[in-house]
Design a protein around this motif. Sequence first.
Motif, PDB file in Angstrom:
ATOM      1  N   PHE A   1      37.418  33.231  34.892  1.00  0.00           N
ATOM      2  CA  PHE A   1      37.257  34.254  35.934  1.00  0.00           C
ATOM      3  C   PHE A   1      36.937  33.662  37.304  1.00  0.00           C
ATOM      4  N   ALA A   2      36.905  32.330  37.374  1.00  0.00           N
ATOM      5  CA  ALA A   2      36.670  31.689  38.674  1.00  0.00           C
ATOM      6  C   ALA A   2      37.940  31.019  39.181  1.00  0.00           C
ATOM      7  N   ARG A   3      38.942  30.860  38.280  1.00  0.00           N
ATOM      8  CA  ARG A   3      40.205  30.213  38.669  1.00  0.00           C
ATOM      9  C   ARG A   3      41.272  31.260  38.896  1.00  0.00           C
TER      10      ARG A   3
ATOM     11  N   LEU B   1      35.506  38.918  38.363  1.00  0.00           N
ATOM     12  CA  LEU B   1      35.320  37.561  38.888  1.00  0.00           C
ATOM     13  C   LEU B   1      33.975  37.010  38.447  1.00  0.00           C
ATOM     14  N   THR B   2      33.905  35.688  38.423  1.00  0.00           N
ATOM     15  CA  THR B   2      32.657  34.997  38.101  1.00  0.00           C
ATOM     16  C   THR B   2      31.729  35.066  39.300  1.00  0.00           C
ATOM     17  N   ALA B   3      30.462  35.419  39.060  1.00  0.00           N
ATOM     18  CA  ALA B   3      29.511  35.496  40.175  1.00  0.00           C
ATOM     19  C   ALA B   3      28.110  35.112  39.688  1.00  0.00           C
ATOM     20  N   ASN B   4      27.449  34.259  40.466  1.00  0.00           N
ATOM     21  CA  ASN B   4      26.048  33.972  40.143  1.00  0.00           C
ATOM     22  C   ASN B   4      25.103  34.592  41.172  1.00  0.00           C
ATOM     23  N   SER B   5      25.676  35.329  42.117  1.00  0.00           N
ATOM     24  CA  SER B   5      24.852  36.000  43.141  1.00  0.00           C
ATOM     25  C   SER B   5      24.347  37.326  42.592  1.00  0.00           C
ATOM     26  N   PHE B   6      23.681  37.254  41.475  1.00  0.00           N
ATOM     27  CA  PHE B   6      23.252  38.455  40.755  1.00  0.00           C
ATOM     28  C   PHE B   6      21.734  38.492  40.713  1.00  0.00           C
TER      29      PHE B   6
ATOM     30  N   ASP C   1      46.050  36.712  33.921  1.00  0.00           N
ATOM     31  CA  ASP C   1      45.883  37.302  32.587  1.00  0.00           C
ATOM     32  C   ASP C   1      44.455  37.162  32.076  1.00  0.00           C
ATOM     33  N   ARG C   2      43.483  37.288  32.992  1.00  0.00           N
ATOM     34  CA  ARG C   2      42.086  37.095  32.591  1.00  0.00           C
ATOM     35  C   ARG C   2      41.711  37.988  31.406  1.00  0.00           C
ATOM     36  N   PHE C   3      42.110  39.247  31.445  1.00  0.00           N
ATOM     37  CA  PHE C   3      41.668  40.184  30.412  1.00  0.00           C
ATOM     38  C   PHE C   3      42.507  40.097  29.142  1.00  0.00           C
TER      39      PHE C   3
ATOM     40  N   VAL D   1      24.963  42.402  43.147  1.00  0.00           N
ATOM     41  CA  VAL D   1      25.819  41.223  43.027  1.00  0.00           C
ATOM     42  C   VAL D   1      26.642  41.148  44.315  1.00  0.00           C
ATOM     43  N   CYS D   2      27.019  39.944  44.714  1.00  0.00           N
ATOM     44  CA  CYS D   2      27.682  39.777  46.007  1.00  0.00           C
ATOM     45  C   CYS D   2      29.065  39.150  45.865  1.00  0.00           C
ATOM     46  N   PRO D   3      30.122  39.946  45.781  1.00  0.00           N
ATOM     47  CA  PRO D   3      31.478  39.390  45.783  1.00  0.00           C
ATOM     48  C   PRO D   3      31.915  39.018  47.202  1.00  0.00           C
ATOM     49  N   HIS D   4      32.734  37.986  47.305  1.00  0.00           N
ATOM     50  CA  HIS D   4      33.275  37.570  48.602  1.00  0.00           C
ATOM     51  C   HIS D   4      34.231  38.651  49.113  1.00  0.00           C
ATOM     52  N   ARG D   5      34.206  38.855  50.436  1.00  0.00           N
ATOM     53  CA  ARG D   5      35.114  39.866  51.016  1.00  0.00           C
ATOM     54  C   ARG D   5      36.574  39.572  50.707  1.00  0.00           C
ATOM     55  N   GLN D   6      36.902  38.242  50.617  1.00  0.00           N
ATOM     56  CA  GLN D   6      38.300  37.862  50.408  1.00  0.00           C
ATOM     57  C   GLN D   6      38.669  37.790  48.920  1.00  0.00           C
ATOM     58  N   ALA D   7      37.720  38.048  48.019  1.00  0.00           N
ATOM     59  CA  ALA D   7      38.060  38.002  46.585  1.00  0.00           C
ATOM     60  C   ALA D   7      39.128  39.059  46.297  1.00  0.00           C
ATOM     61  N   HIS D   8      40.042  38.701  45.389  1.00  0.00           N
ATOM     62  CA  HIS D   8      41.126  39.633  45.075  1.00  0.00           C
ATOM     63  C   HIS D   8      40.593  40.953  44.536  1.00  0.00           C
ATOM     64  N   SER D   9      39.486  40.865  43.788  1.00  0.00           N
ATOM     65  CA  SER D   9      38.934  42.069  43.162  1.00  0.00           C
ATOM     66  C   SER D   9      38.188  42.956  44.157  1.00  0.00           C
ATOM     67  N   MET D  10      37.924  42.441  45.357  1.00  0.00           N
ATOM     68  CA  MET D  10      37.023  43.152  46.272  1.00  0.00           C
ATOM     69  C   MET D  10      37.545  44.540  46.634  1.00  0.00           C
TER      70      MET D  10
HETATM   71  C1  LIG Z   1      29.290  29.633  38.709  1.00  0.00           C
HETATM   72  C2  LIG Z   1      30.094  30.369  39.744  1.00  0.00           C
HETATM   73  C3  LIG Z   1      29.502  31.348  40.516  1.00  0.00           C
HETATM   74  C4  LIG Z   1      30.229  32.068  41.467  1.00  0.00           C
HETATM   75  N1  LIG Z   1      29.603  33.047  42.164  1.00  0.00           N
HETATM   76  C5  LIG Z   1      30.310  33.791  43.033  1.00  0.00           C
HETATM   77  C6  LIG Z   1      29.706  34.890  43.699  1.00  0.00           C
HETATM   78  O1  LIG Z   1      28.532  35.168  43.525  1.00  0.00           O
HETATM   79  N2  LIG Z   1      30.469  35.623  44.544  1.00  0.00           N
HETATM   80  C7  LIG Z   1      31.800  35.342  44.759  1.00  0.00           C
HETATM   81  O2  LIG Z   1      32.445  36.028  45.531  1.00  0.00           O
HETATM   82  N3  LIG Z   1      32.403  34.290  44.146  1.00  0.00           N
HETATM   83  C8  LIG Z   1      31.698  33.522  43.274  1.00  0.00           C
HETATM   84  N4  LIG Z   1      32.297  32.494  42.615  1.00  0.00           N
HETATM   85  C9  LIG Z   1      33.696  32.185  42.900  1.00  0.00           C
HETATM   86  C10 LIG Z   1      34.656  33.197  42.280  1.00  0.00           C
HETATM   87  O3  LIG Z   1      34.420  33.359  40.911  1.00  0.00           O
HETATM   88  C11 LIG Z   1      36.110  32.734  42.461  1.00  0.00           C
HETATM   89  O4  LIG Z   1      36.357  32.542  43.825  1.00  0.00           O
HETATM   90  C12 LIG Z   1      37.094  33.719  41.899  1.00  0.00           C
HETATM   91  O5  LIG Z   1      38.337  33.107  41.799  1.00  0.00           O
HETATM   92  C13 LIG Z   1      37.249  34.938  42.735  1.00  0.00           C
HETATM   93  O6  LIG Z   1      38.037  35.847  42.038  1.00  0.00           O
HETATM   94  P1  LIG Z   1      39.335  36.569  42.635  1.00  0.00           P
HETATM   95  O7  LIG Z   1      40.456  35.939  41.880  1.00  0.00           O
HETATM   96  O8  LIG Z   1      39.123  37.999  42.318  1.00  0.00           O
HETATM   97  O9  LIG Z   1      39.395  36.257  44.094  1.00  0.00           O
HETATM   98  C14 LIG Z   1      31.604  31.773  41.669  1.00  0.00           C
HETATM   99  C15 LIG Z   1      32.200  30.792  40.883  1.00  0.00           C
HETATM  100  C16 LIG Z   1      31.462  30.095  39.933  1.00  0.00           C
HETATM  101  C17 LIG Z   1      32.122  29.045  39.080  1.00  0.00           C
END
Ligand SMILES: Cc1cc2nc3c(=O)[nH]c(=O)nc-3n(C[C@H](O)[C@H](O)[C@H](O)COP(=O)(O)O)c2cc1C
Length: 340
Positions: free
Chosen positions: A265-267, A214-219, A271-273, A231-240
Amino acid sequence: MATRDFTGYGGIPLAAMVVGSQHEPAVLLLPDEGRDPADYEAMAEALADAGRHVIIPARRSNGSDEQHVGDLGAILAQLSTRPVIVGLGAGAETAARALCEGEPDLCTGLVLVGGDSDATLPPHLPAMIVRPEGSDLYAALTAPGAEWVEQQTDAPSELLDALLIEFLERRVPRTPTEYIGGSDPRTLRDALGTFATGVTIVTARAPDGTNVGLTANSFTSVSLDPPLLLVCPHRQAHSMAVFSEVDHFAVNVLHIGQQSVSDLFARKSDDRFERVDWEVWDHGPPILTNSLASFECRKFAEYDGGDHVILVGEVKRVRFAPQRDPLLYFRGKYRRLHFA
Ligand SMILES: Cc1cc2nc3c(=O)[nH]c(=O)nc-3n(C[C@H](O)[C@H](O)[C@H](O)COP(=O)(O)O)c2cc1C
């Protein structure tokens, strides 16, 4: 590239290159002798990106000082707003002379880059004089309110663009600085968004071989000894679920050409990979092949971070491309570096 026609001193037509929205505050850029407006296109683009409307009139060839000053006066009279004047070389000399001789109130700021002058500038005018290191150019200029900067002046450069933008932001701001306060989630989000970051893709390989990311800027980097990052992924992210399960993950820092990868990777997508090039190093997580930097990590710790999880990794292997520019993220938008 947009153009605008002005009428110069004595009625001669003067074509100008125009960059940026006309609703933004104007910057009138006066070219050096022998230079075309197009020579300053990169500088104009940088100023336009910083929220300015840039106008670059052609300098008449073989004109006298009187004609150049007359041209500037005529152009200023045809503008509906008072611009900041940025004069370069001979253009700087024209600007200083014009302001000294009778147009002091027709601009909101003045930048002289190169050239020389013994003019007396209005004391209240925000001004910056840029001259080469150790030079005594402008020694006879009277400009009580001016800032002096030592910097190469013979050609447009990214450093000069940065100087100009910084001066404009500080001394001639687009609008008076406005502050927004509060403790509601929207305000908090917007305030946090003022911290400019890079953009990463965090990846892992599930035990069944499925890749997640997934896309993350919390790095951020955490420690050099031992080498830690987080890095901080959301608890509800699919990849978590996979991040929690695996021993290794990777962080890929994106370069300016990878905005589409960030979006991918944010949408929602299955088929991301399949749509990026990736490889495997020592421990399994997919490494995005063309990234600005990639860090392969052993999971060091996982902490509670409210609705996010704080994933700390011990870096095992790293690769980076020192010559590339980063993809940046600031106030909810992708950005690029203005200067190196
Ligand atoms: C620039 C940018 C930064 C992001 N940073 C984070 C982040 O730090 N942590 C997070 O959980 N999601 C972040 N997101 C949102 C996730 O990339 C997005 O929700 C993604 O679809 C989650 O992946 P999933 O399909 O595994 O749930 C960010 C999105 C963008 C565009």
